[in-house]
Design an enzyme around this catalytic site. Structure first.
Site, short mmCIF file in Angstrom:
data_model
loop_
_atom_site.label_atom_id
_atom_site.label_comp_id
_atom_site.label_asym_id
_atom_site.label_seq_id
_atom_site.Cartn_x
_atom_site.Cartn_y
_atom_site.Cartn_z
N HIS A 128 -62.07 -61.77 -102.18
CA HIS A 128 -60.97 -60.79 -102.18
C HIS A 128 -61.50 -59.39 -101.86
O HIS A 128 -60.90 -58.65 -101.08
CB HIS A 128 -60.28 -60.74 -103.55
CG HIS A 128 -59.59 -62.01 -103.95
ND1 HIS A 128 -59.85 -62.64 -105.15
CD2 HIS A 128 -58.66 -62.76 -103.32
CE1 HIS A 128 -59.07 -63.71 -105.24
NE2 HIS A 128 -58.36 -63.82 -104.15
N LYS A 152 -48.26 -71.19 -110.94
CA LYS A 152 -49.41 -71.69 -111.69
C LYS A 152 -49.51 -70.98 -113.05
O LYS A 152 -49.02 -69.86 -113.20
CB LYS A 152 -50.70 -71.42 -110.92
CG LYS A 152 -50.54 -71.46 -109.42
CD LYS A 152 -51.70 -70.77 -108.72
CE LYS A 152 -51.35 -70.43 -107.29
NZ LYS A 152 -52.35 -69.67 -106.58
N ARG A 187 -58.96 -68.75 -94.81
CA ARG A 187 -60.33 -69.24 -94.97
C ARG A 187 -60.60 -70.46 -94.11
O ARG A 187 -61.55 -70.53 -93.37
CB ARG A 187 -60.60 -69.56 -96.44
CG ARG A 187 -60.68 -68.31 -97.30
CD ARG A 187 -60.60 -68.65 -98.75
NE ARG A 187 -59.35 -69.36 -99.02
CZ ARG A 187 -58.91 -69.67 -100.22
NH1 ARG A 187 -59.63 -69.36 -101.28
NH2 ARG A 187 -57.78 -70.30 -100.38
N SER A 203 -60.52 -68.46 -106.25
CA SER A 203 -60.46 -68.18 -107.69
C SER A 203 -60.48 -69.48 -108.49
O SER A 203 -61.09 -69.55 -109.56
CB SER A 203 -59.19 -67.40 -108.03
OG SER A 203 -59.20 -66.16 -107.40
O1 PNS Z 1 -53.21 -65.86 -104.23
P1 PNS Z 1 -52.00 -66.69 -104.05
O2 PNS Z 1 -51.63 -67.38 -105.34
O3 PNS Z 1 -52.11 -67.64 -102.90
O4 PNS Z 1 -50.79 -65.67 -103.71
C1 PNS Z 1 -49.51 -66.14 -103.43
C2 PNS Z 1 -48.51 -64.98 -103.48
C3 PNS Z 1 -48.52 -64.32 -104.83
C4 PNS Z 1 -48.85 -63.96 -102.41
C5 PNS Z 1 -47.10 -65.56 -103.17
O5 PNS Z 1 -46.85 -66.63 -104.04
C6 PNS Z 1 -45.99 -64.54 -103.32
O6 PNS Z 1 -45.82 -63.69 -102.48
N1 PNS Z 1 -45.22 -64.65 -104.44
C7 PNS Z 1 -44.12 -63.75 -104.72
C8 PNS Z 1 -42.77 -64.43 -104.43
C9 PNS Z 1 -42.56 -64.46 -102.95
O7 PNS Z 1 -42.25 -63.47 -102.33
N2 PNS Z 1 -42.82 -65.64 -102.38
C10 PNS Z 1 -42.90 -65.82 -100.95
C11 PNS Z 1 -41.61 -66.15 -100.32
S1 PNS Z 1 -42.05 -67.01 -98.90
#
Ligand code: PNS
Length: 159
Positions: free
Chosen positions: A18, A42, A90, A128
Site C-alpha cells: 500500500h 469482511k 497485482r 493484508s
Molecule cells: O482493500 P479492499 O478491501 O479490496 O477495498 C475494497 C473497497 C473498500 C475499495 C470497496 O469495497 C469499496 O469501495 N467499498 C465501499 C462501497 C462501494 O462503493 N462499493 C463499490 C461499488 S462498486
C-alpha cells in the site's frame, strides 16, 4: 487547480505494498486521500481508528491525508472533490473484481476516473490477508509491514 486522488481500501492493516502505491500515486496527483472503508463485508482485525492510526504512522507526507468513509466510495469521492480513484493491480486474480468495481463506479460517477497502478516487483504478491495469516501463526512480517504495524499485529495475536 490541484488534482486530488483517492486511494480506497480496507487497509487491515496497511502493508509496504500500500505504501508503495501511495508514493506512486503522487506522481500524477497533487494530494491523495487514503480512504479507509468502515463497512466492509469482511470482519476486520483492526478497528477503523486503529487502521487510520497505523497508516498515519507508516506514511508521513503532507500530501497524504487519511480518512475513514462509510457508504459508497463515489459519494465520498464527490464530497471531497477527488477526480481520480487509485487502485493497485497485482496479478490477474485481481483483475475481474477490480474491473467490475471500476465500471460500477464509473456508472455511478462518470466524472471520476479509476487508475490502476502496478506495484513494485517484490511487493506484487503481498496482501493484508497474507500478512495477517503469517502474523497470526508467529511468522516474521518485518519485510512486509512497518515496525509499528508489526507491533500492532503482535499485540492483536498475542505473539
Ligand atoms: O482493500 P479492499 O478491501 O479490496 O477495498 C475494497 C473497497 C473498500 C475499495 C470497496 O469495497 C469499496 O469501495 N467499498 C465501499 C462501497 C462501494 O462503493 N462499493 C463499490 C461499488 S462498486
Amino acid at each position: 487547480m490541484s488534482r486530488l486522488g483517492i486511494y480506497p481500501g480496507s487497509f487491515d492493516p496497511i502493508t509496504r505494498g500500500h505504501e508503495d502505491l501511495i508514493r506512486r500515486s503522487l506522481a500524477f496527483v497533487d494530494r491523495v486521500i487514503v480512504a479507509v472503508a468502515v463497512n466492509v463485508a469482511k470482519q476486520p482485525l483492526f478497528t477503523p481508528e486503529e487502521r487510520v492510526a497505523l497508516i498515519k504512522e507508516a506514511v508521513d507526507d503532507s500530501k497524504v491525508e487519511v480518512r475513514t468513509f462509510d457508504g459508497l466510495l463515489v459519494d465520498f469521492a464527490r464530497t471531497v472533490k477527488a477526480s481520480v480513484i487509485v487502485r493497485g493491480l497485482r496479478a490477474v486474480s485481481d483483475f475481474e473484481y477490480e474491473f467490475q468495481m471500476a465500471l460500477m463506479n464509473r456508472n455511478l460517477a462518470p466524472a471520476i476516473e479509476t487508475v490502476f497502478l502496478v506495484p513494485a516487483f517484490d511487493l506484487t504478491y503481498l496482501s493484508s490477508s497474507l500478512v495477517r495469516e503469517v502474523a497470526r501463526f508467529g511468522g516474521d512480517v518485518s519485510a512486509l509491514v512497518q515496525p509499528a504495524v508489526q507491533q500492532a499485529l503482535k499485540r492483536k495475536y498475542g505473539r
